[in-house]
Design a protein around this motif. Structure first.
Motif, mmCIF file in Angstrom:
data_model
loop_
_atom_site.group_PDB
_atom_site.id
_atom_site.type_symbol
_atom_site.label_atom_id
_atom_site.label_comp_id
_atom_site.label_asym_id
_atom_site.label_seq_id
_atom_site.Cartn_x
_atom_site.Cartn_y
_atom_site.Cartn_z
ATOM 1 N N TRP A 129 -4.793 -9.406 -35.982
ATOM 2 C CA TRP A 129 -5.742 -9.314 -34.872
ATOM 3 C C TRP A 129 -5.552 -7.970 -34.192
ATOM 4 O O TRP A 129 -4.428 -7.546 -33.934
ATOM 5 C CB TRP A 129 -5.520 -10.431 -33.863
ATOM 6 N N VAL A 130 -6.651 -7.304 -33.886
ATOM 7 C CA VAL A 130 -6.605 -6.062 -33.116
ATOM 8 C C VAL A 130 -6.735 -6.432 -31.646
ATOM 9 O O VAL A 130 -7.719 -7.053 -31.237
ATOM 10 C CB VAL A 130 -7.730 -5.098 -33.527
ATOM 11 N N LYS A 131 -5.749 -6.058 -30.847
ATOM 12 C CA LYS A 131 -5.780 -6.372 -29.427
ATOM 13 C C LYS A 131 -6.892 -5.596 -28.727
ATOM 14 O O LYS A 131 -7.295 -4.520 -29.185
ATOM 15 C CB LYS A 131 -4.438 -6.032 -28.776
ATOM 16 N N PRO A 132 -7.415 -6.126 -27.607
ATOM 17 C CA PRO A 132 -8.400 -5.357 -26.830
ATOM 18 C C PRO A 132 -7.827 -4.009 -26.419
ATOM 19 O O PRO A 132 -6.686 -3.902 -25.976
ATOM 20 C CB PRO A 132 -8.662 -6.252 -25.614
ATOM 21 N N GLY A 133 -8.610 -2.975 -26.589
ATOM 22 C CA GLY A 133 -8.154 -1.626 -26.289
ATOM 23 C C GLY A 133 -7.697 -0.874 -27.517
ATOM 24 O O GLY A 133 -7.465 0.330 -27.440
ATOM 25 N N GLY A 134 -7.542 -1.562 -28.644
ATOM 26 C CA GLY A 134 -7.123 -0.875 -29.861
ATOM 27 C C GLY A 134 -8.254 -0.142 -30.542
ATOM 28 O O GLY A 134 -8.009 0.749 -31.351
ATOM 29 N N LEU A 135 -9.511 -0.520 -30.249
ATOM 30 C CA LEU A 135 -10.676 0.094 -30.861
ATOM 31 C C LEU A 135 -11.478 0.860 -29.819
ATOM 32 O O LEU A 135 -11.153 0.864 -28.634
ATOM 33 C CB LEU A 135 -11.556 -0.986 -31.512
ATOM 34 N N HIS A 136 -12.550 1.497 -30.275
ATOM 35 C CA HIS A 136 -13.475 2.161 -29.363
ATOM 36 C C HIS A 136 -14.105 1.118 -28.442
ATOM 37 O O HIS A 136 -14.342 -0.026 -28.857
ATOM 38 C CB HIS A 136 -14.551 2.876 -30.185
ATOM 39 N N PRO A 137 -14.394 1.445 -27.165
ATOM 40 C CA PRO A 137 -14.992 0.459 -26.258
ATOM 41 C C PRO A 137 -16.281 -0.153 -26.776
ATOM 42 O O PRO A 137 -16.665 -1.245 -26.344
ATOM 43 C CB PRO A 137 -15.228 1.277 -24.978
ATOM 44 N N GLY A 138 -16.954 0.512 -27.720
ATOM 45 C CA GLY A 138 -18.179 -0.052 -28.261
ATOM 46 C C GLY A 138 -17.969 -1.351 -29.010
ATOM 47 O O GLY A 138 -18.915 -2.109 -29.198
ATOM 48 N N TRP A 139 -16.730 -1.622 -29.449
ATOM 49 C CA TRP A 139 -16.439 -2.880 -30.139
ATOM 50 C C TRP A 139 -16.019 -3.982 -29.166
ATOM 51 O O TRP A 139 -15.588 -5.034 -29.596
ATOM 52 C CB TRP A 139 -15.376 -2.673 -31.202
ATOM 53 N N GLY A 140 -16.132 -3.734 -27.867
ATOM 54 C CA GLY A 140 -15.880 -4.784 -26.897
ATOM 55 C C GLY A 140 -14.419 -4.885 -26.514
ATOM 56 O O GLY A 140 -13.567 -4.104 -26.952
ATOM 57 N N ASP A 141 -14.127 -5.890 -25.660
ATOM 58 C CA ASP A 141 -12.767 -6.071 -25.145
ATOM 59 C C ASP A 141 -12.222 -7.433 -25.555
ATOM 60 O O ASP A 141 -11.564 -8.107 -24.773
ATOM 61 C CB ASP A 141 -12.752 -5.918 -23.616
ATOM 62 N N ILE A 142 -12.509 -7.852 -26.790
ATOM 63 C CA ILE A 142 -11.977 -9.107 -27.309
ATOM 64 C C ILE A 142 -11.154 -8.808 -28.555
ATOM 65 O O ILE A 142 -11.223 -7.716 -29.119
ATOM 66 C CB ILE A 142 -13.099 -10.112 -27.638
ATOM 67 N N HIS A 143 -10.348 -9.779 -28.972
ATOM 68 C CA HIS A 143 -9.559 -9.619 -30.186
ATOM 69 C C HIS A 143 -10.477 -9.582 -31.401
ATOM 70 O O HIS A 143 -11.432 -10.350 -31.499
ATOM 71 C CB HIS A 143 -8.563 -10.772 -30.328
ATOM 72 N N ARG A 144 -10.178 -8.691 -32.336
ATOM 73 C CA ARG A 144 -10.958 -8.554 -33.556
ATOM 74 C C ARG A 144 -10.068 -8.837 -34.760
ATOM 75 O O ARG A 144 -8.947 -8.342 -34.844
ATOM 76 C CB ARG A 144 -11.528 -7.136 -33.671
#
Length: 223
Positions: A129-144
């Motif tokens: 799981w990618v924690k919120p903040g690990g991706l660009h803000p365009g992918w939201g602030d939820i786990h991916r």
């Protein structure tokens, strides 16, 4: 005989009056709670040891004796309760709130499937799981949910399940996607960065000595 409806809530005429250490009923003049008030109250015991009274059919309550908390304590408790509620019931903004996603390369789903077998066992194909903040803000602030395609420190290459895009994410922003059926081991709570730090280091004595051999045996070609 005059009929009167049964009182549902504690009448205001029987509320307490006087100092908190010596309450008196406003109408009866006796120690509070009086006989009329006692029918509408439930007596409890506060954590400070003082008796407290709660209205059976209403939100009112009374604390006998001096208050055992300050207004600042009430504000801190309310803030903690509100924070706990928001953590348990997160509210995500609408999709148009997030900035536009940057263009990223897309792959088909990699043909990897790997389950860690112990501490440090993180290989390509591990689901995380990618924690919120690990991706660009365009992918939201939820786990991916993502699959590791190239582990490494400080960043790993991952493939996102949601849209198939490829990202370089910091290893400390990745956590394992599941837990074993039995009691989970302590290392299941580690981040991917902690797993990679636990991987065995190559032994210096087992390094390739081809260059040294070529110097000792000039003219030979290594097989």
């Amino acid at each position: 005989m005059d009929w009167k409806p049964r009182l549902i809530r504690l009448p205001d005429s029987h509320l307490p009056r006087g100092p908190e250490t010596d309450w008196k009923c406003r109408t009866c003049g006796t120690a509070w709670p009086c006989e009329t008030a006692a029918e509408h109250l439930t007596e409890n015991r506060c954590s400070c040891g003082s008796p407290s009274y709660w209205e059976k059919r209403g939100p009112r309550n009374w604390h006998a004796g001096p208050s055992c908390y300050t207004p600042a304590d009430v504000i801190r408790r309310q803030a903690a309760d509100l924070h706990a509620y928001r953590e348990a019931h997160p509210h995500y903004p609408p999709s148009h709130y997030y900035p536009k996603k940057p263009r990223r390369p897309k792959w088909q789903e990699p043909a990897y499937e790997h389950t860690p077998a112990g501490p440090g066992d993180i290989q390509p194909g591990t689901w995380t799981w990618v924690k919120p903040g690990g991706l660009h803000p365009g992918w939201g602030d939820i786990h991916r949910l993502a699959m590791i395609t190239r582990p490494g420190l400080p960043k790993c290459e991952v493939w996102l399940m949601c849209d198939g895009t490829v990202h370089d994410v910091r290893a400390d922003r990745l956590i394992l996607s599941g837990q074993p059926r039995k009691a989970p081991a302590a290392w299941w709570q580690w981040t991917v960065a902690e797993h990679l730090e636990q991987q065995p280091k190559p032994c210096p004595q087992a390094e390739d000595r081809t260059a040294e051999q070529l110097e000792l045996f000039p003219g030979l070609t290594p097989v």
